[in-house]
Motif scaffolding. Sequence first.
Motif, mmCIF file in Angstrom:
data_model
loop_
_atom_site.group_PDB
_atom_site.id
_atom_site.type_symbol
_atom_site.label_atom_id
_atom_site.label_comp_id
_atom_site.label_asym_id
_atom_site.label_seq_id
_atom_site.Cartn_x
_atom_site.Cartn_y
_atom_site.Cartn_z
ATOM 1 N N LYS A 136 0.834 -1.207 0.000
ATOM 2 C CA LYS A 136 0.000 0.000 0.000
ATOM 3 C C LYS A 136 0.866 1.253 0.000
ATOM 4 C CE LYS A 136 -4.129 -1.956 2.185
ATOM 5 N NZ LYS A 136 -4.989 -1.963 3.399
ATOM 6 N N CYS A 137 1.949 1.235 0.774
ATOM 7 C CA CYS A 137 2.876 2.370 0.773
ATOM 8 C C CYS A 137 3.485 2.565 -0.610
ATOM 9 C CB CYS A 137 3.984 2.146 1.793
ATOM 10 S SG CYS A 137 3.477 2.214 3.523
ATOM 11 N N TRP A 138 3.896 1.486 -1.244
ATOM 12 C CA TRP A 138 4.498 1.559 -2.578
ATOM 13 C C TRP A 138 3.502 2.106 -3.594
ATOM 14 C CZ3 TRP A 138 9.012 1.845 -4.736
ATOM 15 C CH2 TRP A 138 9.174 1.564 -6.108
ATOM 16 N N HIS A 139 2.270 1.644 -3.534
ATOM 17 C CA HIS A 139 1.247 2.136 -4.464
ATOM 18 C C HIS A 139 0.987 3.622 -4.240
ATOM 19 C CE1 HIS A 139 -0.699 -2.014 -5.556
ATOM 20 N NE2 HIS A 139 0.609 -1.991 -5.709
ATOM 21 N N PHE A 140 1.012 4.049 -2.973
ATOM 22 C CA PHE A 140 0.837 5.476 -2.682
ATOM 23 C C PHE A 140 1.972 6.284 -3.286
ATOM 24 C CE2 PHE A 140 1.862 9.198 -0.148
ATOM 25 C CZ PHE A 140 0.647 9.874 -0.122
ATOM 26 N N ALA A 160 4.200 17.106 -2.144
ATOM 27 C CA ALA A 160 4.151 15.763 -2.720
ATOM 28 C C ALA A 160 5.474 15.029 -2.508
ATOM 29 C CB ALA A 160 3.816 15.844 -4.212
ATOM 30 N N GLY A 161 6.581 15.748 -2.667
ATOM 31 C CA GLY A 161 7.891 15.148 -2.421
ATOM 32 C C GLY A 161 8.038 14.689 -0.978
ATOM 33 N N LYS A 162 7.539 15.486 -0.052
ATOM 34 C CA LYS A 162 7.581 15.098 1.362
ATOM 35 C C LYS A 162 6.723 13.857 1.601
ATOM 36 C CE LYS A 162 8.076 19.907 2.824
ATOM 37 N NZ LYS A 162 7.383 21.056 3.427
ATOM 38 N N ASN A 163 5.546 13.826 0.992
ATOM 39 C CA ASN A 163 4.653 12.688 1.185
ATOM 40 C C ASN A 163 5.283 11.391 0.677
ATOM 41 O OD1 ASN A 163 2.751 14.424 2.273
ATOM 42 N ND2 ASN A 163 1.569 14.604 0.378
ATOM 43 N N VAL A 164 5.990 11.476 -0.441
ATOM 44 C CA VAL A 164 6.686 10.305 -0.975
ATOM 45 C C VAL A 164 7.750 9.832 0.015
ATOM 46 C CG1 VAL A 164 8.331 9.554 -2.743
ATOM 47 C CG2 VAL A 164 6.249 10.755 -3.409
ATOM 48 N N ALA A 165 8.524 10.765 0.556
ATOM 49 C CA ALA A 165 9.587 10.403 1.498
ATOM 50 C C ALA A 165 9.014 9.800 2.774
ATOM 51 C CB ALA A 165 10.428 11.638 1.825
ATOM 52 N N TYR A 166 7.906 10.358 3.259
ATOM 53 C CA TYR A 166 7.305 9.831 4.486
ATOM 54 C C TYR A 166 6.754 8.426 4.252
ATOM 55 C CZ TYR A 166 7.418 14.782 5.878
ATOM 56 O OH TYR A 166 7.813 16.063 6.166
ATOM 57 N N ALA A 167 6.102 8.222 3.111
ATOM 58 C CA ALA A 167 5.564 6.897 2.794
ATOM 59 C C ALA A 167 6.685 5.874 2.642
ATOM 60 C CB ALA A 167 4.728 6.957 1.521
ATOM 61 N N LEU A 168 7.783 6.309 2.044
ATOM 62 C CA LEU A 168 8.930 5.422 1.878
ATOM 63 C C LEU A 168 9.503 5.018 3.233
ATOM 64 C CD1 LEU A 168 10.953 4.101 -0.099
ATOM 65 C CD2 LEU A 168 12.301 6.191 0.051
ATOM 66 N N ARG A 169 9.560 5.965 4.154
ATOM 67 C CA ARG A 169 10.084 5.665 5.486
ATOM 68 C C ARG A 169 9.195 4.643 6.198
ATOM 69 N NH1 ARG A 169 9.820 10.538 7.900
ATOM 70 N NH2 ARG A 169 8.000 10.047 9.150
ATOM 71 N N GLN A 170 7.897 4.835 6.129
ATOM 72 C CA GLN A 170 6.990 3.878 6.750
ATOM 73 C C GLN A 170 7.097 2.505 6.082
ATOM 74 O OE1 GLN A 170 2.991 5.403 7.021
ATOM 75 N NE2 GLN A 170 3.655 7.345 7.886
ATOM 76 N N MET A 171 7.192 2.504 4.759
ATOM 77 C CA MET A 171 7.328 1.249 4.020
ATOM 78 C C MET A 171 8.581 0.493 4.462
ATOM 79 S SD MET A 171 7.615 0.752 -0.104
ATOM 80 C CE MET A 171 9.373 1.157 -0.166
ATOM 81 N N LEU A 172 9.687 1.220 4.608
ATOM 82 C CA LEU A 172 10.937 0.592 5.023
ATOM 83 C C LEU A 172 10.832 0.009 6.428
ATOM 84 C CD1 LEU A 172 13.419 3.156 3.509
ATOM 85 C CD2 LEU A 172 13.558 0.691 3.145
#
Length: 242
Positions: A136-140, A160-172
């Motif tokens: 789900k994080c990857w799809h986001f 949007a760039g921040k949102n990508v970085a935050y989602a990536l951190r949670q995904m990791l």
Amino acid sequence: NPFMQEMQELLGKVPLTKEVAADIFEHAFSKPFEEAAEIAWRVVRGTCYARYYDLQDRDYDLQDRDFHSSKKARHALSGLYDKCVQRAGMPSRSVAGNGKIIEWQQILTTHNLAVLLEELALSDSLRLDLLGMTEKCWHFICSTLCRLPAKGAWKPRLQAGKNVAYALRQMLFFLSQLPCTAPFLHAAEEHMYSLKPKYPEVFKKLEQEVLPRLRACFAEEEMANEPILGWVEGRHPFLDGL
């Protein structure tokens, strides 16, 4: 944040960390932030999360935790802050500079994820859900990049760039708790290739700037590229070409 206040009341002394606003940042992190960092290092040490952000013991070497005297309290309050300043590259005293320091605090503490996982003993109950959570994080991340605002709209593009970085951190973080990352990597690549016909620029960005470092941290190989972070001073280089 009313939700975080309610959670704190329910969980008692669990060191939940509150959201820190970059525009009113006081350049210090209180005791719960340092306690959360200690828990986080126990949870992520030696995992893909730690390798992605190149986290080391020295990032968590917070000295003088005796809060009984005011002098020592001030030193302890600055311990985590000093580490975050170093990892942020000694940024300027500005909203963006503050944001970079706060983001490294969120990386070092995992922004409550490790605390909740350990204090509530969630490892077993989440085991069957973690892979789906990573996907789900990857799809986001992918959908955010596919729907970026126009290049002239700098403020929503930065968000949007921040949102990508935050989602990536949670995904990791979720990936760090999986026994094997191969199923995620297969699903991520499959989804990425499905974007190629309609969003070739996004496909190129993911293939060349996102997946190489992910693959390297999964395989415990030499890191490729730099970690993707949300806060920058000036334009966001990750969004170039999109």
